[in-house]
Design a protein around this motif. Structure first.
Motif, PDB file in Angstrom:
ATOM      1  N   SER A 380      44.211  33.363  41.114  1.00 27.54           N
ATOM      2  CA  SER A 380      43.482  32.126  41.358  1.00 27.54           C
ATOM      3  C   SER A 380      44.161  31.382  42.497  1.00 27.54           C
ATOM      4  O   SER A 380      45.390  31.408  42.628  1.00 27.54           O
ATOM      5  N   GLU A 381      43.341  30.740  43.313  1.00 27.90           N
ATOM      6  CA  GLU A 381      43.882  29.927  44.409  1.00 27.90           C
ATOM      7  C   GLU A 381      44.348  28.566  43.917  1.00 27.90           C
ATOM      8  O   GLU A 381      44.918  27.791  44.671  1.00 27.90           O
ATOM      9  N   GLY A 382      44.099  28.259  42.647  1.00 30.86           N
ATOM     10  CA  GLY A 382      44.537  26.983  42.092  1.00 30.86           C
ATOM     11  C   GLY A 382      43.410  26.283  41.358  1.00 30.86           C
ATOM     12  O   GLY A 382      42.299  26.812  41.198  1.00 30.86           O
ATOM     13  N   ARG A 383      43.695  25.094  40.877  1.00 28.97           N
ATOM     14  CA  ARG A 383      42.723  24.315  40.110  1.00 28.97           C
ATOM     15  C   ARG A 383      41.451  24.070  40.922  1.00 28.97           C
ATOM     16  O   ARG A 383      41.509  23.684  42.092  1.00 28.97           O
ATOM     17  N   GLY A 384      40.310  24.317  40.256  1.00 32.62           N
ATOM     18  CA  GLY A 384      39.025  24.066  40.884  1.00 32.62           C
ATOM     19  C   GLY A 384      38.577  25.118  41.858  1.00 32.62           C
ATOM     20  O   GLY A 384      37.535  24.960  42.509  1.00 32.62           O
ATOM     21  N   LYS A 385      39.324  26.230  41.987  1.00 33.81           N
ATOM     22  CA  LYS A 385      38.991  27.250  42.985  1.00 33.81           C
ATOM     23  C   LYS A 385      38.631  28.590  42.357  1.00 33.81           C
ATOM     24  O   LYS A 385      38.658  29.625  43.016  1.00 33.81           O
ATOM     25  N   GLY A 386      38.301  28.580  41.080  1.00 32.90           N
ATOM     26  CA  GLY A 386      37.840  29.802  40.436  1.00 32.90           C
ATOM     27  C   GLY A 386      38.971  30.750  40.084  1.00 32.90           C
ATOM     28  O   GLY A 386      40.140  30.534  40.431  1.00 32.90           O
ATOM     29  N   SER A 387      38.609  31.825  39.393  1.00 27.94           N
ATOM     30  CA  SER A 387      39.596  32.814  38.941  1.00 27.94           C
ATOM     31  C   SER A 387      39.021  34.210  39.108  1.00 27.94           C
ATOM     32  O   SER A 387      37.796  34.407  39.165  1.00 27.94           O
ATOM     33  N   GLU A 388      39.926  35.182  39.159  1.00 24.89           N
ATOM     34  CA  GLU A 388      39.516  36.579  39.167  1.00 24.89           C
ATOM     35  C   GLU A 388      40.483  37.371  38.291  1.00 24.89           C
ATOM     36  O   GLU A 388      41.709  37.253  38.431  1.00 24.89           O
ATOM     37  N   PHE A 389      39.933  38.163  37.394  1.00 30.93           N
ATOM     38  CA  PHE A 389      40.723  39.047  36.546  1.00 30.93           C
ATOM     39  C   PHE A 389      40.346  40.490  36.874  1.00 30.93           C
ATOM     40  O   PHE A 389      39.158  40.830  36.908  1.00 30.93           O
ATOM     41  N   CYS A 390      41.371  41.307  37.127  1.00 30.83           N
ATOM     42  CA  CYS A 390      41.148  42.707  37.468  1.00 30.83           C
ATOM     43  C   CYS A 390      41.818  43.588  36.417  1.00 30.83           C
ATOM     44  O   CYS A 390      42.980  43.363  36.056  1.00 30.83           O
ATOM     45  N   VAL A 391      41.074  44.588  35.965  1.00 35.72           N
ATOM     46  CA  VAL A 391      41.581  45.539  34.973  1.00 35.72           C
ATOM     47  C   VAL A 391      41.465  46.938  35.554  1.00 35.72           C
ATOM     48  O   VAL A 391      40.389  47.336  36.035  1.00 35.72           O
ATOM     49  N   TRP A 392      42.580  47.671  35.525  1.00 32.97           N
ATOM     50  CA  TRP A 392      42.577  49.065  35.962  1.00 32.97           C
ATOM     51  C   TRP A 392      42.683  49.970  34.735  1.00 32.97           C
ATOM     52  O   TRP A 392      43.618  49.833  33.937  1.00 32.97           O
ATOM     53  N   ILE A 393      41.733  50.885  34.591  1.00 32.18           N
ATOM     54  CA  ILE A 393      41.704  51.841  33.482  1.00 32.18           C
ATOM     55  C   ILE A 393      41.671  53.247  34.068  1.00 32.18           C
ATOM     56  O   ILE A 393      40.865  53.524  34.977  1.00 32.18           O
ATOM     57  N   PRO A 394      42.504  54.176  33.578  1.00 29.51           N
ATOM     58  CA  PRO A 394      42.506  55.538  34.133  1.00 29.51           C
ATOM     59  C   PRO A 394      41.144  56.215  33.984  1.00 29.51           C
ATOM     60  O   PRO A 394      40.468  56.068  32.959  1.00 29.51           O
ATOM     61  N   LEU A 395      40.753  56.933  35.034  1.00 32.07           N
ATOM     62  CA  LEU A 395      39.544  57.744  34.956  1.00 32.07           C
ATOM     63  C   LEU A 395      39.777  58.928  34.028  1.00 32.07           C
ATOM     64  O   LEU A 395      40.907  59.391  33.855  1.00 32.07           O
ATOM     65  N   ALA A 396      38.710  59.413  33.413  1.00 26.74           N
ATOM     66  CA  ALA A 396      38.822  60.551  32.494  1.00 26.74           C
ATOM     67  C   ALA A 396      39.073  61.826  33.289  1.00 26.74           C
ATOM     68  O   ALA A 396      38.431  62.078  34.309  1.00 26.74           O
ATOM     69  N   ASP A 397      40.035  62.641  32.823  1.00 25.73           N
ATOM     70  CA  ASP A 397      40.244  63.956  33.425  1.00 25.73           C
ATOM     71  C   ASP A 397      39.477  64.993  32.613  1.00 25.73           C
ATOM     72  O   ASP A 397      38.746  64.673  31.677  1.00 25.73           O
ATOM     73  N   SER A 398      39.666  66.239  32.940  1.00 20.96           N
ATOM     74  CA  SER A 398      38.900  67.300  32.275  1.00 20.96           C
ATOM     75  C   SER A 398      39.240  67.394  30.798  1.00 20.96           C
ATOM     76  O   SER A 398      38.379  67.637  29.954  1.00 20.96           O
ATOM     77  N   ASP A 399      40.519  67.182  30.450  1.00 19.75           N
ATOM     78  CA  ASP A 399      40.912  67.261  29.032  1.00 19.75           C
ATOM     79  C   ASP A 399      40.261  66.144  28.227  1.00 19.75           C
ATOM     80  O   ASP A 399      39.792  66.356  27.111  1.00 19.75           O
ATOM     81  N   THR A 400      40.228  64.932  28.805  1.00 22.47           N
ATOM     82  CA  THR A 400      39.600  63.821  28.095  1.00 22.47           C
ATOM     83  C   THR A 400      38.104  64.032  27.960  1.00 22.47           C
ATOM     84  O   THR A 400      37.504  63.770  26.926  1.00 22.47           O
ATOM     85  N   ALA A 401      37.495  64.546  29.044  1.00 20.26           N
ATOM     86  CA  ALA A 401      36.056  64.773  28.999  1.00 20.26           C
ATOM     87  C   ALA A 401      35.685  65.793  27.946  1.00 20.26           C
ATOM     88  O   ALA A 401      34.621  65.728  27.333  1.00 20.26           O
ATOM     89  N   ALA A 402      36.584  66.758  27.702  1.00 22.10           N
ATOM     90  CA  ALA A 402      36.302  67.784  26.698  1.00 22.10           C
ATOM     91  C   ALA A 402      36.218  67.202  25.301  1.00 22.10           C
ATOM     92  O   ALA A 402      35.645  67.801  24.399  1.00 22.10           O
ATOM     93  N   ALA A 403      36.809  66.019  25.123  1.00 24.30           N
ATOM     94  CA  ALA A 403      36.761  65.384  23.806  1.00 24.30           C
ATOM     95  C   ALA A 403      35.373  64.874  23.464  1.00 24.30           C
ATOM     96  O   ALA A 403      35.097  64.506  22.339  1.00 24.30           O
TER      97      ALA A 403
END
Length: 534
Positions: A380-403
């Motif tokens: 955030s740039e500060g009070r009254g200037k909005g906010s941004e939240f970023c979340v990084w999640i790992p992409l599925a690999d072949s083993d995960t996709a097999a599930a």
């Protein structure tokens, strides 16, 4: 006046007492190479004054002195506790006299010498006593060091035992807190159940009354808000105690976004926000628990909606970022003060002027994202200037996709199939309202207020499904399920546990007892419909 010597330092001085100045000079020359300072006294009285201000390693004492002879001086020296054990060498110019020698030893003499003094002999004897005194002082110092080490070891062990006891106390307090939260949630959810169900029953009657429709919508929003607060509080407690486990599978991020948006759409509409959702052209498949990742995105949207003034703008976007998918939730709301950015994910932390809640939503986001192997950042740039939240999640690999694809399903309206259902619930308000809702969906419902009556109804009517409360007097829900499963002669209905206890161990216990599904009160209509259709 010189201050007394410190007790923990070995005495370094030698006191020489003689009324004859040439004798003092001769003794000083004889002991000069011992490396000790000689303090000279010309009388017994002067010697005693020196003993009042300092300690000595050795006293060389002339016997024949005017006013106070050596024996009287020695007697007074031995009467003082501080100088009682100082070695004394008597020196006399008279002929050998056994009585004098015996008197000297009775007074605690360490040795007795006659003039003229042989310097080498005096030096050798003095060195023996000085070295002995030094060794005694060193032994005392070593003893004090050993005692200090033992004291520190005892204190260390005591500190370790205290830490162990405090850790055990904290674990017990944590266990009691978890138990309290579970009971609290159960007690809150029971009265909520008929309220939520009653709101559903009001829907057909509110369509022609605008004011009643607004009241019903308000009640529905606030009841859902209360349910969310209870769930957040329990989730934080479970995560802190390691009792939540994510089930990672291959999940379509687009489905997650749709579910999350649907769950907060009423709040966004209420506050008249504009929500813009930006999805990538190519689908993104992430390695995630669909329920928990939906909770993460919904909490971020809910946070943006609450901290943005009515009529604001919220953007939800998804994109690929290397081996991760990044989810961004941005708003033009109140913003975050710079000093709050480092603590915004802590439990019970809220910006000033918050809009209610317990300050747990973002704490849950951070913990759930970490359990997925991802990370989250606030900007955030500060009070009254909005906010941004970023979340990084790992992409599925072949083993995960097999599930297998674990994208959450959505409930699309009521199932028109008529079912026969037995409802076993000891709370009359819950029983009455839920029965009315099920009958409103077109099902045939039989109700019982305890486990024993419920078993009889199931045996008599052989229903398609049984919705059973867990905490009932007499025969509880677990025992009801076990008895139904044990009867191999009759077809078993679909068993649905519906209870205020929503912990993972409660869910596992219900499944072990024979239930097909576990639903936490107050039951959402879509969850109940899904459980019945299955």
């Amino acid at each position: 006046m010189r201050p007394p010597r410190q007790r923990d330092a070995p005495p370094a001085d030698i006191l020489v007492v003689d009324d004859n100045k040439p004798n003092l000079a001769a003794i000083e020359v004889a002991l000069g190479d011992l490396g000790r300072r000689l303090v000279k006294a010309a009388s017994g009285e002067e010697a005693l004054r020196h003993l009042l201000t300092r300690d000595f390693a050795l006293i060389i004492l002339d016997v024949q002195m005017p006013h106070m002879d050596g024996f009287e001086t020695a007697r007074l020296i031995r009467e003082r506790k501080r100088s009682r054990h100082v070695p004394i060498i008597f020196i006399t110019a008279h002929n050998r006299n056994d009585e004098q020698v015996l008197e000297a030893y009775r007074l605690g003499a360490s040795d007795f010498m006659f003039k003229p003094i042989v310097p080498e002999v005096l030096r050798a004897k003095a060195k023996v006593f000085v070295d002995l005194q030094d060794r005694t002082a060193e032994n005392e110092r070593q003893g004090r060091l050993l005692a200090e080490m033992e004291r520190r070891d005892i204190e260390r062990k005591a500190a370790m035992e205290r830490e162990r006891w405090e850790a055990e106390l904290l674990r017990e307090e944590s266990r009691q807190k978890d138990e309290f939260l579970a009971v609290l949630a159960h007690e809150l959810r029971n009265p909520l159940s008929p309220i939520v169900t009653g709101i559903q029953l009001l829907k057909p009657y509110a369509q022609d009354n605008e004011k009643l429709d607004r009241v019903r919508d308000m009640m529905e929003r606030q009841s859902h808000h209360l349910i969310r607060l209870i769930d957040d509080l329990l989730d934080v407690a479970r995560i802190s105690s390691g009792k939540i486990h994510v089930q990672i599978g291959s999940v379509d991020l687009g489905g997650i976004v749709t579910q999350a948006v649907d769950s907060v759409s009423s709040l966004i509409d209420e506050r008249r926000h504009t929500l813009k959702v930006e999805q990538p052209d190519a689908p993104l498949t992430v390695a995630a628990d669909p329920v928990r990742l939906t909770q993460v995105v919904a909490n971020l949207l809910n946070n943006a909606a609450r901290y943005t003034d009515p009529g604001g703008r919220i953007t939800l976007s998804c994109a690929r970022d290397g081996d991760d998918a990044v989810i961004r939730v941005a708003d033009n709301g109140r913003g975050i003060a710079p000093q709050m950015l480092n603590s915004i994910f802590d439990r019970f932390v809220q910006e000033d002027g918050g809009t209610g809640g317990l300050g747990l939503g973002l704490a849950l986001v951070q913990r759930l994202v970490a359990m997925h192997g991802g990370r989250v950042r606030a900007h955030s740039e500060g009070r009254g200037k909005g906010s941004e939240f970023c979340v990084w999640i790992p992409l599925a690999d072949s083993d995960t996709a097999a599930a297998g694809d674990e994208t959450p399903a959505t409930v699309e309206g009521n199932d028109e199939t008529e079912l026969s259902i037995v409802l076993i619930e000891d709370e009359e308000d819950i029983r009455t309202s839920l029965c009315a809702l099920l009958e409103g969906w077109g099902h045939k419902v039989k109700v019982a207020g305890d486990g024993a009556k419920g078993l009889k109804l199931i045996a008599r009517h052989k229903p398609h499904a049984a919705i059973i409360d867990i905490a009932m007097p007499g025969i509880d829900g677990y025992e009801v399920a076990r008895r139904i499963r044990a009867n191999k002669k009759e077809p078993c209905p679909r068993l649905i546990a519906m209870t205020g206890f929503g912990r993972d161990r409660d869910r596992e216990k219900a499944l072990r007892a024979g239930f097909d599904r576990h639903i936490t009160k107050p039951a959402r209509p879509e969850d109940l419909q899904r459980a019945l259709r299955e």
